[in-house]
Design a protein around this motif. Structure first.
Motif, PDB file in Angstrom:
ATOM      1  N   ARG A  14       0.828  -1.199   0.000  1.00 16.63           N
ATOM      2  CA  ARG A  14       0.000   0.000   0.000  1.00 16.63           C
ATOM      3  C   ARG A  14       0.864   1.252   0.000  1.00 16.63           C
ATOM      4  O   ARG A  14       1.786   1.375   0.791  1.00 16.63           O
ATOM      5  CB  ARG A  14      -0.908   0.029   1.238  1.00 16.63           C
ATOM      6  CG  ARG A  14      -2.032  -0.994   1.188  1.00 16.63           C
ATOM      7  CD  ARG A  14      -2.849  -0.926   2.446  1.00 16.63           C
ATOM      8  NE  ARG A  14      -2.033  -1.257   3.619  1.00 16.63           N
ATOM      9  CZ  ARG A  14      -2.481  -1.194   4.868  1.00 16.63           C
ATOM     10  NH1 ARG A  14      -3.694  -0.778   5.095  1.00 16.63           N
ATOM     11  NH2 ARG A  14      -1.697  -1.523   5.873  1.00 16.63           N
ATOM     12  N   ARG A 424     -13.009  -1.836  -0.246  1.00 16.79           N
ATOM     13  CA  ARG A 424     -11.754  -2.091  -0.949  1.00 16.79           C
ATOM     14  C   ARG A 424     -11.113  -3.426  -0.594  1.00 16.79           C
ATOM     15  O   ARG A 424     -10.341  -3.984  -1.373  1.00 16.79           O
ATOM     16  CB  ARG A 424     -10.759  -0.961  -0.651  1.00 16.79           C
ATOM     17  CG  ARG A 424     -11.255   0.411  -1.057  1.00 16.79           C
ATOM     18  CD  ARG A 424     -10.388   1.517  -0.460  1.00 16.79           C
ATOM     19  NE  ARG A 424      -9.030   1.444  -0.952  1.00 16.79           N
ATOM     20  CZ  ARG A 424      -8.589   2.073  -2.030  1.00 16.79           C
ATOM     21  NH1 ARG A 424      -9.423   2.823  -2.730  1.00 16.79           N
ATOM     22  NH2 ARG A 424      -7.333   1.974  -2.408  1.00 16.79           N
ATOM     23  N   ASP A 425     -11.396  -3.931   0.619  1.00 13.44           N
ATOM     24  CA  ASP A 425     -10.706  -5.151   1.061  1.00 13.44           C
ATOM     25  C   ASP A 425     -11.654  -6.273   1.465  1.00 13.44           C
ATOM     26  O   ASP A 425     -11.239  -7.274   2.046  1.00 13.44           O
ATOM     27  CB  ASP A 425      -9.759  -4.825   2.221  1.00 13.44           C
ATOM     28  CG  ASP A 425     -10.482  -4.140   3.378  1.00 13.44           C
ATOM     29  OD1 ASP A 425     -11.731  -4.115   3.374  1.00 13.44           O
ATOM     30  OD2 ASP A 425      -9.793  -3.618   4.284  1.00 13.44           O
ATOM     31  N   ASP A 427     -14.052  -6.371   3.744  1.00 14.15           N
ATOM     32  CA  ASP A 427     -14.396  -6.533   5.155  1.00 14.15           C
ATOM     33  C   ASP A 427     -15.802  -6.036   5.478  1.00 14.15           C
ATOM     34  O   ASP A 427     -16.223  -6.036   6.629  1.00 14.15           O
ATOM     35  CB  ASP A 427     -13.385  -5.813   6.048  1.00 14.15           C
ATOM     36  CG  ASP A 427     -13.412  -4.300   5.887  1.00 14.15           C
ATOM     37  OD1 ASP A 427     -14.039  -3.813   4.917  1.00 14.15           O
ATOM     38  OD2 ASP A 427     -12.804  -3.600   6.726  1.00 14.15           O
ATOM     39  N   LYS A 529      -7.047  -1.471  10.427  1.00 14.34           N
ATOM     40  CA  LYS A 529      -8.301  -1.847  11.087  1.00 14.34           C
ATOM     41  C   LYS A 529      -8.298  -1.510  12.573  1.00 14.34           C
ATOM     42  O   LYS A 529      -9.038  -2.101  13.353  1.00 14.34           O
ATOM     43  CB  LYS A 529      -8.625  -3.340  10.871  1.00 14.34           C
ATOM     44  CG  LYS A 529      -8.693  -3.742   9.403  1.00 14.34           C
ATOM     45  CD  LYS A 529      -9.699  -2.873   8.642  1.00 14.34           C
ATOM     46  CE  LYS A 529      -9.685  -3.155   7.156  1.00 14.34           C
ATOM     47  NZ  LYS A 529     -10.559  -2.219   6.399  1.00 14.34           N
TER      48      LYS A 529
END
Length: 736
Positions: A14, A424-425, A427, A529
């Motif tokens: 990232r 985006r991920d 979750d 997170k």
């Protein structure tokens, strides 16, 4: 404050896209300090003119005449014998007009105050100004009146920052008879021009100045009318219907007149409420943008003066929600225009992803030529859910099945963006992280570089999933389920959306809840997170969305109304107990009216009506100190700090969602909700406001009257006397 963010390591794919790293280079000025504290701005639609108190635009300032993100005049200075005029009094008449009362300075051959000068100014499809001189000396005198004019055709972004000098590329075509000055500029496909017309013509054109040599006798009057019409390609402004005599007395076709005749009528005992309602109405009219989409005329609202007279997804959508009681026209326009530009592809430079609703649209040279990513720019994580919320709200008020069916594809694309690209991920949360070299670091409503931070003041690493965006998403999915059960006739979709919303609610209340400090919600989750543990006003947005369990609502209400959060004028954006608190920091301690209107609506939703009223009354009382107009924000100093709110130094004024806030406060006090076939009201009017009548509210294809005092409320059709069960009629006095 020194921000610290985690830097990417070779093992971490990232990029470092912290808010800090997205600050644009170069000095940036927000408002023109060189104009003094009495700077005067007039606006209508996408046109504004900023000047000093004398009506002048000094060369080199950031003031001027701006339309459609381009500055057409950067100098407009009136002098007598090369001496500036003295200000006797000046100010705005309406949002679009101003008057300046001036006099000559002391001159070698002319004592001060012998020549009285009045400048009348308004904007519409251009700039219009009348200059009137009256001579009060005893002996005949000669004076030279000069109007120095200049243009730089600067892009709006360059006005605030440093920009290139276009002087070599600007050509002039000045009328030899002194009747007009013309300036033209071209850069590739981008073309701009401006003409200044004078009646009577000047006696002399001196460079870029118009000069009149006047010989005046006692009692003589002299008048000149100046016009700067703006004709800007395919998106012309609509023709002005005003004349100089209508700067105060509006004509029958004036937009302000139309608004007065179309909006609901407020009857109220409290002068305060009447004045604020009137001021909001006038300002919202001034920020209306009228345009045509595929041949269909639409109306929507720009965001605010001076730098945001354009369509902003978030601001436009929230203002349309706030103003639903004044009619659905603005909401319809916002839905159609934003759907028209809904993303269909990926583009890193503009942060575009399929299904996403845009954040900001600009039309200046830099955007048109692709130097800036704003035609349009999609860097808003919350606008897509807010568009869905407004679509639902519009349908609830209008039952316009045709538009909802027409926009179903856009709604499904928006839901698809939330689930696929917004998350985006995988979750289950909508996060943001710009991919653009010129993108915003923070893509929530707190979009300044330090708008989202930990309680210790450090800046989190991206991507960030802010709490209120999850609340909006929850609300949007439930609302779309309602449409799926209704006009879309898709029970399977409705079931899936409700299941998604229930899972989001459960997951959110597990991951965002912080039990310390009495229990509250983190402002967001960072790229690792981790909960971002600052205590912010965003908690109130969660109440508005309904994602908060009932047993936690009381804790949020206590926090929001605590001395650390509630200044006495409104709820602060950040608690005073957090390290980053600054009462004059843009999103870290200031008080925002639009934010407070959402918080009050959220508190009322959970039954905290007294708390909601306390916020509403604080805001209304704050407006007394700014001409009954709520600015974009004001400083977060405690009410005990001074007798009036301390201004935020560079607040937009007016700003659409600040002007819309009193309308949402009024709706919250009256407790207006839509049923299947009627408008309901559960009033809880503060004692200070006495009796309120809001008449001819458009809802469900009919017009309704609401009359309330305290908790007594009567709802009736405007043309019938249909009283709700158990409600006592109210005798309302006073008319707004």
């Amino acid at each position: 404050m020194t921000a610290t963010t985690r830097r990417p390591t070779p093992a971490d794919p990232r990029p470092d896209l912290s808010a800090e790293s997205r600050v644009p280079s170069g000095a940036c000025r927000d408002l023109p300090p060189e104009l003094g504290p009495d700077a005067i701005g007039v606006l209508e639609g996408r046109t504004f003119m900023f000047s000093d108190a004398a009506g002048d635009v000094p060369k080199g300032s950031i003031a001027g005449l701006v339309h459609d993100d381009t500055r057409f005049l950067n100098q407009w200075e009136l002098t007598i014998d090369d001496a500036p005029l003295m200000v006797l009094s000046s100010g705005t008449v309406d949002a679009y007009s101003a008057a300046f009362f001036l006099a000559n300075a002391d001159l070698p051959h002319l004592p001060a105050n012998r020549v009285g000068v009045r400048r009348q100014r308004f904007v519409g499809d251009g700039l219009y100004e009348r200059v009137e001189l009256r001579y009060f000396g005893t002996e005949t005198t000669s004076i030279r009146l000069r109007l120095a004019i200049g243009t730089d055709f600067a892009d709006l972004f360059e006005i605030k920052e440093s920009g290139r000098d276009r002087t070599p590329d600007i050509t002039r075509q000045h009328g030899p008879d002194g009747s007009a000055l013309g300036f033209h500029y071209r850069n590739g496909s981008y073309v701009a021009s401006v003409h200044v017309e004078a009646d009577p013509p000047a006696d002399l054109v001196d460079g870029d100045a118009l000069v009149w040599d006047l010989r005046l006798e006692r009692g003589q009057q002299w008048t000149c009318e100046l016009s700067v019409p703006l004709r800007c390609g395919a998106e012309n402004t609509r023709p002005s219907v005003r004349g100089f005599g209508e700067a105060v007395d509006h004509g029958p076709d004036d937009p302000s007149t139309r608004w007065v005749t179309e909006k609901p009528t407020l009857h109220a005992e409290a002068e305060l409420l009447r004045e604020v309602y009137h001021r909001s109405a006038i300002d919202l009219v001034a920020m209306r943008i009228e345009k045509s989409i595929a041949g269909e005329p639409v109306v929507l609202l720009s965001a605010g003066l001076p730098w945001f007279l354009t369509t902003f997804g978030r601001d436009t959508l929230i203002t349309a929600y706030q103003t639903m009681t004044c009619g659905p026209e603005v909401a319809r326009g916002a839905l159609i225009v934003l759907a028209r530009h809904q993303a269909t592809a990926f583009d890193d430079f503009t942060d575009q992803e399929p299904g996403k609703i845009f954040h900001e649209y600009r039309s200046g040279e830099l955007s048109q030529l692709g130097v800036k990513p704003y035609r349009p720019y999609y860097g808003g994580a919350d606008t897509t859910a807010l568009w869905l919320i407004l679509l639902s709200e519009y349908w609830r008020w209008t039952r316009d099945d045709a538009l909802v069916l027409r926009l179903r594809g856009n709604a499904e694309a928006a839901l698809g963006w939330i689930d696929r690209h917004g998350d985006r991920d995988g979750d289950g949360y909508v996060e943001y992280a710009t991919r653009s070299t010129q993108g915003l670091g923070n893509q929530c409503w707190r979009d300044s570089p330090d708008g989202v931070q930990y309680a210790d003041g450090t800046i989190p690493v991206l991507p960030i999933a802010t709490c209120e965006t999850q609340g909006y998403t929850y609300d949007a999915k439930l609302r779309m389920a309602e449409l799926a059960d209704g006009p879309w006739d898709d029970p399977e979709l409705a079931q899936r959306l409700r299941a998604d919303a229930a899972q989001l609610r459960e997951r959110f209340n597990r991951d965002y809840w912080i039990p310390e400090r009495g229990g509250y919600y983190a402002i967001g989750l960072d790229g690792d997170k981790r909960p971002i543990d600052s205590m912010t006003s965003n908690m109130g947005h969660l109440l508005w969305s309904g994602i908060v369990p009932d047993d936690r609502a009381g804790q949020l209400a206590r926090h929001l109304m605590s001395p650390e959060m509630f200044s006495g004028w409104g709820v602060r954006t950040l608690s005073t107990s957090d390290v980053g608190y600054n009462p004059i920091g843009y999103h870290v301690g200031t008080v925002w009216p639009h934010d407070n209107s959402i918080i009050a609506a959220g508190l009322a939703r959970y039954g905290y009506r007294e708390e909601a009223n306390r916020i509403a009354m604080a805001m209304l009382e704050a407006s007394r100190h700014s001409g009954y107009r709520l600015p974009e924000a004001f400083s977060g100093y405690d009410r005990s700090f001074g007798r009036q709110p301390v201004p935020y130094p560079t607040a937009c004024n007016p700003q659409a969602w600040a002007s819309g806030a009193p309308l949402l406060f009024l709706r919250t006090m009256l407790g207006l909700e839509l049923g299947e076939d009627e408008l309901h009201a559960r009033a809880h009017v503060p004692d200070e406001l006495g009796r309120i009548g809001l008449h001819r509210v458009a809802a469900l294809g009919q017009h309704w009257n609401i009359d309330a005092s305290g908790s007594d409320c009567r709802v009736s059709l405007a043309d019938q006397a249909i009283q709700t069960a158990g409600a006592a009629p109210v005798d309302v006095t006073g008319t707004g």
